[in-house]
Design an enzyme around this catalytic site. Structure first.
Site, short mmCIF file in Angstrom:
data_model
loop_
_atom_site.label_atom_id
_atom_site.label_comp_id
_atom_site.label_asym_id
_atom_site.label_seq_id
_atom_site.Cartn_x
_atom_site.Cartn_y
_atom_site.Cartn_z
N TYR A 26 0.94 -1.28 -0.26
CA TYR A 26 0.05 -0.02 0.06
C TYR A 26 0.89 1.36 0.06
O TYR A 26 2.08 1.11 0.00
CB TYR A 26 -0.99 0.01 1.31
CG TYR A 26 -0.25 0.31 2.56
CD1 TYR A 26 0.43 -0.51 3.08
CD2 TYR A 26 -0.57 1.40 3.05
CE1 TYR A 26 1.01 -0.24 4.47
CE2 TYR A 26 -0.17 1.89 4.54
CZ TYR A 26 0.69 0.85 5.12
OH TYR A 26 1.42 1.31 6.24
N LYS A 70 6.37 -1.84 1.97
CA LYS A 70 5.24 -1.31 2.40
C LYS A 70 3.96 -2.14 2.26
O LYS A 70 3.08 -2.18 1.67
CB LYS A 70 4.77 0.16 2.19
CG LYS A 70 4.10 1.01 2.99
CD LYS A 70 4.00 2.48 2.44
CE LYS A 70 3.02 3.32 3.26
NZ LYS A 70 3.04 3.51 4.82
N LEU A 101 11.19 1.33 7.12
CA LEU A 101 10.44 1.65 5.80
C LEU A 101 11.09 2.95 5.66
O LEU A 101 11.22 4.00 6.27
CB LEU A 101 8.83 2.23 5.97
CG LEU A 101 8.22 2.47 5.00
CD1 LEU A 101 7.86 1.24 4.17
CD2 LEU A 101 6.91 3.22 5.25
N1 PLP Z 1 7.36 3.67 9.01
C1 PLP Z 1 6.33 2.90 9.12
C2 PLP Z 1 6.18 1.55 9.77
C3 PLP Z 1 5.00 3.52 8.66
O1 PLP Z 1 4.30 2.77 8.84
C4 PLP Z 1 5.17 4.91 8.15
C5 PLP Z 1 4.06 5.53 7.73
O2 PLP Z 1 3.05 5.26 7.87
C6 PLP Z 1 6.21 5.60 8.25
C7 PLP Z 1 7.54 5.04 8.66
C8 PLP Z 1 6.57 7.06 7.59
O3 PLP Z 1 6.51 6.96 6.24
P1 PLP Z 1 5.92 8.24 5.28
O4 PLP Z 1 6.84 9.39 5.93
O5 PLP Z 1 6.28 7.85 4.11
O6 PLP Z 1 4.67 8.45 5.72
#
Ligand code: PLP
Length: 285
Positions: free
Chosen positions: A32, A145, A201
Site C-alpha cells: 500500500y 510497505k 520503511l
Molecule cells: N514507518 C512505518 C512503519 C510507517 O508505517 C510509516 C507511515 O505510515 C512511516 C515509517 C513513515 O513513512 P512516510 O513518511 O512515508 O509516511
C-alpha cells in the site's frame, strides 16, 4: 457520496466488493501507499510512486498502472473532497483458491480512496507526545510497505494501552523506527536518524527532513541509533506523511531533554512548513 476506486470502477464504498478469496484478505499478500494532498496537490507523488514500485518489485507484482493512470485515478478521487486530503492505495496479488504459492495468471486487486487529512491536534505539536519503547518483533523486510501490519498494530496498541501515542521499536539495542513513523534524535545540535535498510520503511517524510536539513546547513546523519542515544537525546521526533514532524517529549515515563519540544524541532518544522507552502504555490515539485 464519496466514491472509492476498485479494479477500474469508481463506486460508492458500500457497493465496492472484494472476494473473500482475495490474497490480501487471506494472506495479507499486498502492498500500500499513503500520499498526502496539500492545497490540492499530491505531495511528493514521484517519491511515493517509486516506493510503490520498490514494494511491488519486492513481492514480485507488476505495477498495474502507469504514472499517468495513477494520477488520473487520484485526481478523480480527490475531486469529491476539499481541504487537505490523503490518498490510500492498496494492491493485492488478487483472487485465487487458497494456496501459499503464487497462482499463475492472477489479476491484482487495485483499491484506492481519498479522505480528509487528520492533522495532529495542536496541543500535541505544542507540548509533544509520549512514546514507549518496545522490542521490534516484526520481520526482516520492513522496507516493504506491506499491508500485513499485525505486528505494527500490536505494537501501536501496546503504546496506546500505556497512554502513549507511539511505540519506538528497538532491535538488537538499536532504534529502528516507530510502529507507523520514522524516528529522529537530536544531540548537541546534530540530527540523527537510523539508516535505510531492511529494518525500516524508507519514509518519504524522513527523506524530506534529511533533504531540507542538509540544504539549510543543519547537520544530519543517517547512522545507527543506540537505545542509550535515544534515552539521552536532547530532542526526539517522529515523522510520517500524516503526522508530519511531531516532537516526542516523554519516553517510557521519563522526559526527553527538558521535557518540552526543542529549538531544533521548531527550526526544522518551520523549514518543512515553508517547503510545503512553496509546494502548494507550485514553486517546488
Ligand atoms: N514507518 C512505518 C512503519 C510507517 O508505517 C510509516 C507511515 O505510515 C512511516 C515509517 C513513515 O513513512 P512516510 O513518511 O512515508 O509516511
Amino acid at each position: 457520496m464519496q466514491q472509492v476506486y476498485l479494479n477500474g470502477e469508481f463506486l460508492p464504498p458500500d457497493q465496492a466488493r472484494v472476494s473473500v478469496f482475495d490474497r490480501g484478505f487471506i494472506f495479507g499478500d499486498g502492498v500500500y501507499e499513503v500520499i498526502p494532498v496539500f492545497g490540492g496537490r499530491l505531495f511528493r507523488l514521484p517519491h511515493h510512486l517509486s516506493r510503490l514500485d520498490a514494494s511491488l518489485g519486492a513481492i514480485r507484482l507488476r505495477n498495474p498502472h502507469t504514472q499517468q493512470e495513477w494520477n488520473d485515478i487520484f485526481t478523480r478521487l480527490l475531486a469529491a473532497g476539499s481541504g487537505d486530503q490523503s490518498i490510500y492505495l492498496q494492491i493485492t496479488r488478487g483472487v485465487a483458491p487458497r494456496d501459499h504459492a503464487f497462482p499463475p495468471n492472477i489479476t491484482p486487486t487495485v483499491f484506492a480512496y481519498a479522505q480528509p487529512l487528520k492533522y495532529s491536534p495542536p496541543e500535541q505539536l505544542a507540548q509533544g507526545v509520549t512514546a514507549v519503547t518496545a522490542a521490534d518483533i516484526r520481520w526482516q523486510r520492513c522496507d516493504i510497505k506491506a499491508i500485513a501490519l499485525l505486528a505494527n498494530a500490536l505494537l501501536r496498541q501496546e503504546a496506546i494501552d500505556q497512554g502513549a501515542v507511539e511505540a519506538i521499536l528497538v532491535r538488537d539495542g538499536l532504534v529502528t523506527e516507530g510502529a507507523a513513523s520514522n524516528i529522529f534524535v537530536v544531540k548537541n545540535g546534530r540530527l540523527v536518524t537510523p539508516p535505510k535498510g531492511p529494518f525500516i520503511l524508507p519514509g518519504i517524510t524522513r527523506d524530506l527532513v534529511v533533504e531540507i536539513a542538509r540544504a539549510r546547513g543543519i547537520p544530519c546523519d543517517e547512522l545507527p541509533v543506540k537505545i542509550e542515544t535515544l534515552t539521552s537525546a536532547d530532542e526526539v521526533w517522529l515523522t510520517s506523511s500524516t503526522k508530519e514532524i511531531l516532537p516526542i517529549t516523554r519516553i517510557d515515563g521519563r522526559p526527553v531533554g527538558n521535557g518540552k519540544p526543542g529549538p531544533m524541532h521548531a527550526r526544522t518544522f518551520a523549514l518543512y512548513k515553508e517547503y510545503k507552502q512553496a509546494f502548494i504555490q507550485g514553486q517546488v515539485d
